[in-house]
Write an enzyme that holds these catalytic residues in place. Structure first.
Site, PDB file in Angstrom:
ATOM      1  N   ALA A  75      31.472   9.457  -0.696  1.00 33.60           N
ATOM      2  CA  ALA A  75      32.509   9.434  -1.715  1.00 33.60           C
ATOM      3  C   ALA A  75      32.414   8.096  -2.457  1.00 33.60           C
ATOM      4  CB  ALA A  75      33.879   9.574  -1.049  1.00 33.60           C
ATOM      5  N   GLY A 127      30.637  11.157   3.002  1.00 41.53           N
ATOM      6  CA  GLY A 127      30.867  12.481   2.437  1.00 41.53           C
ATOM      7  C   GLY A 127      29.571  13.209   2.101  1.00 41.53           C
TER       8      GLY A 127
HETATM    9  N1  CO8 Z   1      30.398   4.697  -3.949  1.00 48.29           N
HETATM   10  C1  CO8 Z   1      30.281   4.112  -5.123  1.00 48.29           C
HETATM   11  N2  CO8 Z   1      29.135   3.539  -5.543  1.00 48.29           N
HETATM   12  C2  CO8 Z   1      28.088   3.557  -4.711  1.00 48.29           C
HETATM   13  C3  CO8 Z   1      28.155   4.160  -3.450  1.00 48.29           C
HETATM   14  C4  CO8 Z   1      29.388   4.775  -3.058  1.00 48.29           C
HETATM   15  N3  CO8 Z   1      29.536   5.439  -1.908  1.00 48.29           N
HETATM   16  N4  CO8 Z   1      26.960   4.011  -2.835  1.00 48.29           N
HETATM   17  C5  CO8 Z   1      26.176   3.346  -3.688  1.00 48.29           C
HETATM   18  N5  CO8 Z   1      26.853   3.064  -4.823  1.00 48.29           N
HETATM   19  C6  CO8 Z   1      26.375   2.345  -6.003  1.00 48.29           C
HETATM   20  C7  CO8 Z   1      26.327   0.847  -5.753  1.00 48.29           C
HETATM   21  O1  CO8 Z   1      27.596   0.266  -5.942  1.00 48.29           O
HETATM   22  C8  CO8 Z   1      25.314   0.409  -6.794  1.00 48.29           C
HETATM   23  O2  CO8 Z   1      25.938   0.409  -8.057  1.00 48.29           O
HETATM   24  P1  CO8 Z   1      25.831  -0.909  -9.003  1.00 48.29           P
HETATM   25  O3  CO8 Z   1      24.353  -1.012  -9.286  1.00 48.29           O
HETATM   26  O4  CO8 Z   1      26.666  -0.557 -10.175  1.00 48.29           O
HETATM   27  O5  CO8 Z   1      26.324  -2.038  -8.180  1.00 48.29           O
HETATM   28  C9  CO8 Z   1      24.326   1.577  -6.823  1.00 48.29           C
HETATM   29  O6  CO8 Z   1      25.020   2.691  -6.271  1.00 48.29           O
HETATM   30  C10 CO8 Z   1      23.090   1.317  -5.972  1.00 48.29           C
HETATM   31  O7  CO8 Z   1      23.534   0.971  -4.660  1.00 48.29           O
HETATM   32  P2  CO8 Z   1      23.079  -0.374  -3.893  1.00 48.29           P
HETATM   33  O8  CO8 Z   1      22.763  -1.440  -4.868  1.00 48.29           O
HETATM   34  O9  CO8 Z   1      24.113  -0.664  -2.856  1.00 48.29           O
HETATM   35  O10 CO8 Z   1      21.726   0.146  -3.244  1.00 48.29           O
HETATM   36  P3  CO8 Z   1      21.074  -0.388  -1.878  1.00 48.29           P
HETATM   37  O11 CO8 Z   1      19.728   0.219  -1.840  1.00 48.29           O
HETATM   38  O12 CO8 Z   1      21.197  -1.857  -1.768  1.00 48.29           O
HETATM   39  O13 CO8 Z   1      21.972   0.256  -0.713  1.00 48.29           O
HETATM   40  C11 CO8 Z   1      23.205   1.972   0.418  1.00 48.29           C
HETATM   41  C12 CO8 Z   1      22.050   1.643  -0.552  1.00 48.29           C
HETATM   42  C13 CO8 Z   1      22.871   1.455   1.801  1.00 48.29           C
HETATM   43  C14 CO8 Z   1      23.363   3.509   0.449  1.00 48.29           C
HETATM   44  C15 CO8 Z   1      24.499   1.311  -0.089  1.00 48.29           C
HETATM   45  O14 CO8 Z   1      24.660   1.634  -1.472  1.00 48.29           O
HETATM   46  C16 CO8 Z   1      25.729   1.734   0.636  1.00 48.29           C
HETATM   47  O15 CO8 Z   1      25.968   1.324   1.753  1.00 48.29           O
HETATM   48  N6  CO8 Z   1      26.572   2.559  -0.035  1.00 48.29           N
HETATM   49  C17 CO8 Z   1      27.816   3.006   0.528  1.00 48.29           C
HETATM   50  C18 CO8 Z   1      27.575   4.135   1.502  1.00 48.29           C
HETATM   51  C19 CO8 Z   1      28.856   4.516   2.194  1.00 48.29           C
HETATM   52  O16 CO8 Z   1      29.503   3.737   2.866  1.00 48.29           O
HETATM   53  N7  CO8 Z   1      29.246   5.800   2.046  1.00 48.29           N
HETATM   54  C20 CO8 Z   1      30.434   6.349   2.676  1.00 48.29           C
HETATM   55  C21 CO8 Z   1      31.571   6.293   1.732  1.00 48.29           C
HETATM   56  S1  CO8 Z   1      33.074   6.826   2.510  1.00 48.29           S
HETATM   57  C22 CO8 Z   1      33.018   8.511   2.393  1.00 48.29           C
HETATM   58  O17 CO8 Z   1      32.087   9.099   1.925  1.00 48.29           O
HETATM   59  C23 CO8 Z   1      34.200   9.219   2.944  1.00 48.29           C
HETATM   60  C24 CO8 Z   1      34.289  10.679   2.533  1.00 48.29           C
HETATM   61  C25 CO8 Z   1      35.656  11.243   2.832  1.00 48.29           C
HETATM   62  C26 CO8 Z   1      36.659  10.720   1.843  1.00 48.29           C
HETATM   63  C27 CO8 Z   1      38.014  11.198   2.170  1.00 48.29           C
HETATM   64  C28 CO8 Z   1      39.006  10.583   1.149  1.00 48.29           C
HETATM   65  C29 CO8 Z   1      40.364  10.580   1.672  1.00 48.29           C
END
Ligand code: CO8
Length: 260
Positions: free
Chosen positions: A63, A108
Protein backbone atom coordinates in the site's frame (compact mmCIF):
# COMPACT_ATOMS: atom_id res chain seq x y z
CA UNK A 1 -3.37 3.83 -16.99
CA UNK A 2 -2.74 2.70 -13.41
CA UNK A 3 -4.21 -0.70 -14.28
CA UNK A 4 -3.77 -2.17 -17.78
CA UNK A 5 -5.77 -5.08 -19.13
CA UNK A 6 -4.57 -6.93 -22.23
CA UNK A 7 -6.24 -9.83 -23.96
CA UNK A 8 -4.70 -12.75 -25.83
CA UNK A 9 -7.50 -15.05 -26.88
CA UNK A 10 -9.10 -16.41 -23.66
CA UNK A 11 -6.33 -15.14 -21.33
CA UNK A 12 -6.46 -11.66 -19.77
CA UNK A 13 -3.32 -10.06 -18.35
CA UNK A 14 -3.84 -7.40 -15.69
CA UNK A 15 -0.81 -5.18 -15.05
CA UNK A 16 -0.39 -2.98 -11.99
CA UNK A 17 1.15 0.02 -13.69
CA UNK A 18 2.73 2.56 -11.37
CA UNK A 19 6.41 1.64 -11.68
CA UNK A 20 7.63 5.04 -10.45
CA UNK A 21 6.30 4.02 -6.99
CA UNK A 22 7.22 0.34 -7.45
CA UNK A 23 3.51 -0.30 -8.19
CA UNK A 24 2.45 0.69 -4.65
CA UNK A 25 -1.34 0.99 -4.31
CA UNK A 26 -3.10 4.23 -3.56
CA UNK A 27 -6.90 4.36 -3.34
CA UNK A 28 -7.37 5.29 -7.01
CA UNK A 29 -5.27 2.33 -8.09
CA UNK A 30 -7.28 -0.03 -5.87
CA UNK A 31 -10.54 1.29 -7.34
CA UNK A 32 -9.24 0.77 -10.89
CA UNK A 33 -8.18 -2.79 -10.09
CA UNK A 34 -11.57 -3.54 -8.56
CA UNK A 35 -13.33 -2.17 -11.68
CA UNK A 36 -11.06 -4.26 -13.93
CA UNK A 37 -11.75 -7.43 -11.93
CA UNK A 38 -15.52 -6.84 -12.02
CA UNK A 39 -15.37 -6.45 -15.82
CA UNK A 40 -13.38 -9.70 -16.14
CA UNK A 41 -15.83 -11.51 -13.85
CA UNK A 42 -18.65 -10.64 -16.25
CA UNK A 43 -16.74 -11.48 -19.45
CA UNK A 44 -17.46 -15.09 -20.22
CA UNK A 45 -14.89 -15.14 -23.01
CA UNK A 46 -12.08 -14.74 -20.43
CA UNK A 47 -11.11 -18.12 -19.03
CA UNK A 48 -7.97 -17.38 -17.02
CA UNK A 49 -6.21 -14.29 -15.72
CA UNK A 50 -2.56 -13.33 -15.12
CA UNK A 51 -1.83 -10.53 -12.60
CA UNK A 52 1.59 -8.89 -12.77
CA UNK A 53 3.47 -5.64 -12.14
CA UNK A 54 4.82 -3.15 -14.69
CA UNK A 55 8.59 -2.73 -15.00
CA UNK A 56 11.26 -5.13 -13.88
CA UNK A 57 11.52 -4.24 -10.18
CA UNK A 58 8.19 -4.84 -8.50
CA UNK A 59 4.98 -6.82 -8.51
CA UNK A 60 3.69 -4.29 -5.94
CA UNK A 61 5.62 -2.72 -3.05
CA UNK A 62 2.46 -2.66 -0.94
CA UNK A 63 0.00 0.00 0.00
CA UNK A 64 1.14 3.58 -0.63
CA UNK A 65 2.93 4.52 2.59
CA UNK A 66 2.96 8.22 1.69
CA UNK A 67 -0.86 8.18 1.41
CA UNK A 68 -1.27 6.04 4.55
CA UNK A 69 0.94 8.38 6.57
CA UNK A 70 -1.80 11.03 6.32
CA UNK A 71 -4.69 8.72 7.28
CA UNK A 72 -6.67 8.64 10.51
CA UNK A 73 -8.78 5.69 11.64
CA UNK A 74 -11.82 6.33 9.36
CA UNK A 75 -9.66 6.68 6.25
CA UNK A 76 -7.58 3.63 7.22
CA UNK A 77 -10.75 1.59 7.73
CA UNK A 78 -12.05 2.55 4.28
CA UNK A 79 -8.64 1.89 2.70
CA UNK A 80 -8.33 -1.47 4.47
CA UNK A 81 -11.84 -2.43 3.34
CA UNK A 82 -11.05 -1.47 -0.24
CA UNK A 83 -7.95 -3.71 -0.14
CA UNK A 84 -10.11 -6.51 1.24
CA UNK A 85 -12.63 -5.97 -1.55
CA UNK A 86 -9.88 -6.32 -4.18
CA UNK A 87 -8.45 -9.48 -2.59
CA UNK A 88 -11.95 -10.96 -2.26
CA UNK A 89 -12.71 -10.05 -5.88
CA UNK A 90 -9.59 -11.94 -7.00
CA UNK A 91 -10.67 -14.94 -4.93
CA UNK A 92 -14.27 -14.76 -6.14
CA UNK A 93 -13.46 -14.47 -9.85
CA UNK A 94 -14.83 -17.56 -11.60
CA UNK A 95 -11.62 -17.67 -13.66
CA UNK A 96 -8.36 -18.98 -12.11
CA UNK A 97 -5.87 -16.18 -11.43
CA UNK A 98 -2.09 -16.61 -11.70
CA UNK A 99 0.13 -14.02 -9.99
CA UNK A 100 3.33 -13.49 -12.02
CA UNK A 101 5.56 -11.97 -9.35
CA UNK A 102 8.35 -10.12 -11.11
CA UNK A 103 10.02 -8.32 -8.18
CA UNK A 104 9.08 -6.90 -4.79
CA UNK A 105 5.83 -8.27 -3.34
CA UNK A 106 5.73 -6.41 -0.05
CA UNK A 107 2.86 -5.80 2.36
CA UNK A 108 -0.37 -5.38 0.43
CA UNK A 109 1.41 -6.54 -2.75
CA UNK A 110 2.19 -9.88 -1.12
CA UNK A 111 -1.37 -10.03 0.24
CA UNK A 112 -2.91 -9.57 -3.22
CA UNK A 113 -0.63 -12.33 -4.55
CA UNK A 114 -1.88 -14.55 -1.71
CA UNK A 115 -5.45 -14.01 -2.93
CA UNK A 116 -4.54 -15.41 -6.37
CA UNK A 117 -4.93 -19.11 -7.08
CA UNK A 118 -1.36 -19.76 -8.25
CA UNK A 119 1.85 -17.83 -7.77
CA UNK A 120 4.81 -17.95 -10.18
CA UNK A 121 7.90 -15.95 -9.25
CA UNK A 122 10.91 -14.52 -11.02
CA UNK A 123 14.30 -15.44 -9.52
CA UNK A 124 14.44 -11.74 -8.57
CA UNK A 125 11.15 -11.79 -6.61
CA UNK A 126 11.29 -10.82 -2.93
CA UNK A 127 8.41 -11.23 -0.50
CA UNK A 128 7.76 -9.57 2.86
CA UNK A 129 5.02 -8.58 5.27
CA UNK A 130 6.92 -5.60 6.73
CA UNK A 131 3.87 -3.87 8.24
CA UNK A 132 4.98 -4.27 11.86
CA UNK A 133 8.06 -2.19 11.00
CA UNK A 134 5.64 0.59 9.98
CA UNK A 135 3.60 0.33 13.18
CA UNK A 136 0.63 -1.49 11.65
CA UNK A 137 -0.41 -5.13 11.30
CA UNK A 138 -1.04 -6.61 7.83
CA UNK A 139 -4.37 -5.21 6.62
CA UNK A 140 -5.28 -6.83 3.31
CA UNK A 141 -5.80 -10.42 4.38
CA UNK A 142 -2.23 -11.50 5.18
CA UNK A 143 -3.06 -12.70 8.68
CA UNK A 144 -5.69 -15.06 7.22
CA UNK A 145 -4.27 -16.19 3.88
CA UNK A 146 -0.55 -16.50 4.74
CA UNK A 147 -1.01 -19.14 7.50
CA UNK A 148 -3.29 -21.14 5.25
CA UNK A 149 -0.59 -21.24 2.58
CA UNK A 150 2.64 -21.69 4.56
CA UNK A 151 1.32 -22.83 7.97
CA UNK A 152 0.76 -20.79 11.13
CA UNK A 153 4.34 -21.06 12.46
CA UNK A 154 6.00 -19.70 9.35
CA UNK A 155 3.31 -17.05 8.96
CA UNK A 156 4.02 -15.88 12.51
CA UNK A 157 7.76 -15.75 11.71
CA UNK A 158 7.19 -13.67 8.55
CA UNK A 159 4.57 -11.36 10.05
CA UNK A 160 6.31 -10.81 13.42
CA UNK A 161 9.76 -10.20 11.91
CA UNK A 162 8.80 -8.59 8.59
CA UNK A 163 11.85 -10.32 7.14
CA UNK A 164 12.41 -10.67 3.40
CA UNK A 165 11.91 -14.00 1.66
CA UNK A 166 13.83 -14.60 -1.56
CA UNK A 167 12.29 -16.60 -4.43
CA UNK A 168 14.19 -19.78 -3.57
CA UNK A 169 12.85 -19.81 0.01
CA UNK A 170 9.38 -18.84 -1.23
CA UNK A 171 9.38 -21.98 -3.38
CA UNK A 172 10.62 -24.15 -0.52
CA UNK A 173 7.91 -22.97 1.91
CA UNK A 174 5.08 -23.22 -0.63
CA UNK A 175 4.57 -19.49 -0.96
CA UNK A 176 5.00 -19.85 -4.75
CA UNK A 177 4.36 -22.72 -7.14
CA UNK A 178 7.44 -22.22 -9.35
CA UNK A 179 10.41 -19.90 -9.95
CA UNK A 180 11.70 -18.85 -13.38
CA UNK A 181 14.49 -16.63 -14.76
CA UNK A 182 13.09 -13.09 -15.11
CA UNK A 183 12.70 -13.24 -18.90
CA UNK A 184 10.83 -16.57 -18.69
CA UNK A 185 8.31 -15.52 -16.02
CA UNK A 186 5.60 -13.92 -18.16
CA UNK A 187 5.82 -16.46 -21.02
CA UNK A 188 5.53 -19.29 -18.47
CA UNK A 189 2.60 -17.60 -16.71
CA UNK A 190 0.81 -17.07 -20.04
CA UNK A 191 1.49 -20.66 -21.11
CA UNK A 192 0.06 -21.96 -17.83
CA UNK A 193 -2.95 -19.65 -18.17
CA UNK A 194 -3.46 -20.96 -21.71
CA UNK A 195 -3.38 -24.58 -20.54
CA UNK A 196 -5.91 -23.81 -17.82
CA UNK A 197 -8.10 -21.89 -20.30
CA UNK A 198 -8.45 -24.99 -22.47
CA UNK A 199 -10.47 -26.67 -19.73
CA UNK A 200 -14.17 -26.36 -19.01
CA UNK A 201 -14.89 -22.85 -17.63
CA UNK A 202 -17.86 -24.17 -15.69
CA UNK A 203 -15.79 -26.91 -14.07
CA UNK A 204 -12.94 -24.45 -13.36
CA UNK A 205 -15.34 -22.07 -11.61
CA UNK A 206 -16.83 -24.90 -9.54
CA UNK A 207 -13.36 -26.23 -8.62
CA UNK A 208 -12.20 -22.77 -7.64
CA UNK A 209 -15.26 -22.17 -5.48
CA UNK A 210 -14.79 -25.52 -3.73
CA UNK A 211 -11.04 -24.92 -3.22
CA UNK A 212 -11.80 -21.56 -1.62
CA UNK A 213 -14.31 -23.18 0.71
CA UNK A 214 -11.74 -25.83 1.68
CA UNK A 215 -9.83 -23.12 3.52
CA UNK A 216 -12.84 -21.36 5.04
CA UNK A 217 -14.14 -22.61 8.35
CA UNK A 218 -14.56 -26.25 9.27
CA UNK A 219 -13.71 -28.72 6.46
CA UNK A 220 -17.19 -30.27 6.75
CA UNK A 221 -18.79 -27.16 5.25
CA UNK A 222 -16.33 -27.23 2.33
CA UNK A 223 -16.84 -30.94 1.76
CA UNK A 224 -20.63 -30.53 1.78
CA UNK A 225 -20.36 -27.70 -0.75
CA UNK A 226 -17.87 -29.68 -2.84
CA UNK A 227 -20.23 -32.62 -3.27
CA UNK A 228 -23.05 -30.26 -4.32
CA UNK A 229 -20.84 -28.40 -6.80
CA UNK A 230 -19.58 -31.72 -8.14
CA UNK A 231 -23.12 -32.99 -8.62
CA UNK A 232 -24.22 -29.69 -10.21
CA UNK A 233 -21.69 -30.25 -12.99
CA UNK A 234 -23.40 -33.42 -14.12
CA UNK A 235 -25.74 -33.07 -17.05
CA UNK A 236 -24.12 -29.80 -18.16
CA UNK A 237 -22.90 -29.57 -21.78
CA UNK A 238 -19.29 -29.30 -20.55
CA UNK A 239 -19.51 -32.46 -18.49
CA UNK A 240 -21.08 -34.38 -21.35
CA UNK A 241 -18.52 -33.02 -23.85
CA UNK A 242 -15.51 -33.57 -21.53
CA UNK A 243 -16.39 -37.17 -20.85
CA UNK A 244 -17.51 -37.93 -24.40
CA UNK A 245 -14.20 -36.56 -25.72
CA UNK A 246 -12.27 -38.84 -23.38
CA UNK A 247 -14.24 -41.87 -24.49
CA UNK A 248 -13.83 -40.87 -28.16
CA UNK A 249 -10.07 -40.21 -27.69
CA UNK A 250 -10.23 -36.60 -28.97
CA UNK A 251 -9.58 -33.17 -27.35
CA UNK A 252 -12.71 -31.63 -25.80
CA UNK A 253 -14.29 -28.46 -27.20
CA UNK A 254 -15.93 -26.53 -24.39
CA UNK A 255 -18.48 -23.74 -24.61
CA UNK A 256 -18.46 -20.45 -22.69
CA UNK A 257 -18.80 -20.32 -18.88
CA UNK A 258 -22.18 -21.59 -17.79
CA UNK A 259 -21.94 -24.42 -20.27
CA UNK A 260 -23.82 -22.56 -23.02
N1 CO8 B 1 4.43 3.39 -0.87
C1 CO8 B 1 4.72 4.52 -1.47
N2 CO8 B 1 5.82 4.68 -2.24
C2 CO8 B 1 6.65 3.64 -2.37
C3 CO8 B 1 6.40 2.42 -1.74
C4 CO8 B 1 5.21 2.29 -0.96
N3 CO8 B 1 4.84 1.14 -0.38
N4 CO8 B 1 7.41 1.57 -2.04
C5 CO8 B 1 8.25 2.24 -2.82
N5 CO8 B 1 7.80 3.50 -3.02
C6 CO8 B 1 8.42 4.57 -3.80
C7 CO8 B 1 9.59 5.18 -3.06
O1 CO8 B 1 9.14 6.15 -2.14
C8 CO8 B 1 10.39 5.78 -4.20
O2 CO8 B 1 9.75 6.96 -4.64
P1 CO8 B 1 10.60 8.33 -4.79
O3 CO8 B 1 11.60 8.00 -5.87
O4 CO8 B 1 9.58 9.33 -5.17
O5 CO8 B 1 11.25 8.55 -3.47
C9 CO8 B 1 10.19 4.76 -5.33
O6 CO8 B 1 9.02 4.02 -4.98
C10 CO8 B 1 11.35 3.78 -5.45
O7 CO8 B 1 11.55 3.19 -4.16
P2 CO8 B 1 12.97 3.19 -3.40
O8 CO8 B 1 13.77 4.36 -3.80
O9 CO8 B 1 12.69 3.00 -1.94
O10 CO8 B 1 13.60 1.88 -4.04
P3 CO8 B 1 14.67 0.91 -3.34
O11 CO8 B 1 15.12 0.01 -4.42
O12 CO8 B 1 15.68 1.69 -2.59
O13 CO8 B 1 13.82 0.07 -2.27
C11 CO8 B 1 11.97 -1.21 -1.45
C12 CO8 B 1 12.79 -0.78 -2.69
C13 CO8 B 1 12.82 -2.07 -0.55
C14 CO8 B 1 10.75 -2.01 -1.96
C15 CO8 B 1 11.50 0.05 -0.69
O14 CO8 B 1 10.91 0.95 -1.63
C16 CO8 B 1 10.52 -0.22 0.39
O15 CO8 B 1 10.86 -0.72 1.44
N6 CO8 B 1 9.24 0.16 0.15
C17 CO8 B 1 8.19 0.00 1.12
C18 CO8 B 1 7.71 -1.43 1.15
C19 CO8 B 1 6.71 -1.63 2.26
O16 CO8 B 1 6.98 -1.43 3.43
N7 CO8 B 1 5.49 -2.07 1.88
C20 CO8 B 1 4.42 -2.36 2.83
C21 CO8 B 1 3.54 -1.18 2.95
S1 CO8 B 1 2.30 -1.43 4.20
C22 CO8 B 1 1.09 -2.30 3.39
O17 CO8 B 1 1.19 -2.65 2.26
C23 CO8 B 1 -0.10 -2.61 4.22
C24 CO8 B 1 -1.30 -3.08 3.40
C25 CO8 B 1 -2.56 -3.06 4.24
C26 CO8 B 1 -3.02 -1.64 4.44
C27 CO8 B 1 -4.20 -1.60 5.32
C28 CO8 B 1 -4.60 -0.11 5.53
C29 CO8 B 1 -5.39 0.05 6.74
Amino acid sequence: MPIDVDRDDAVATVTINRPQALNAFDDAQLRDLLDALRALRDDRSVRSVVLTGAGDRAFAAGADIKAMAMMGRPEALAFGRRGHAVASALEALPQPVIAAINGFAFGGGCELALACDLRLASERAVFAQPEVSLGIPPGWGGTQRLPRLVGPGLAADLIFTGRRVAAEEALRIGLVNAVYPPDRLLPEALALAGRIAANSPTALAASKRALTLALAGHPDAGLAAEVELFADAFGTPDQREGMAAFVEKRPPVFGAAGGA
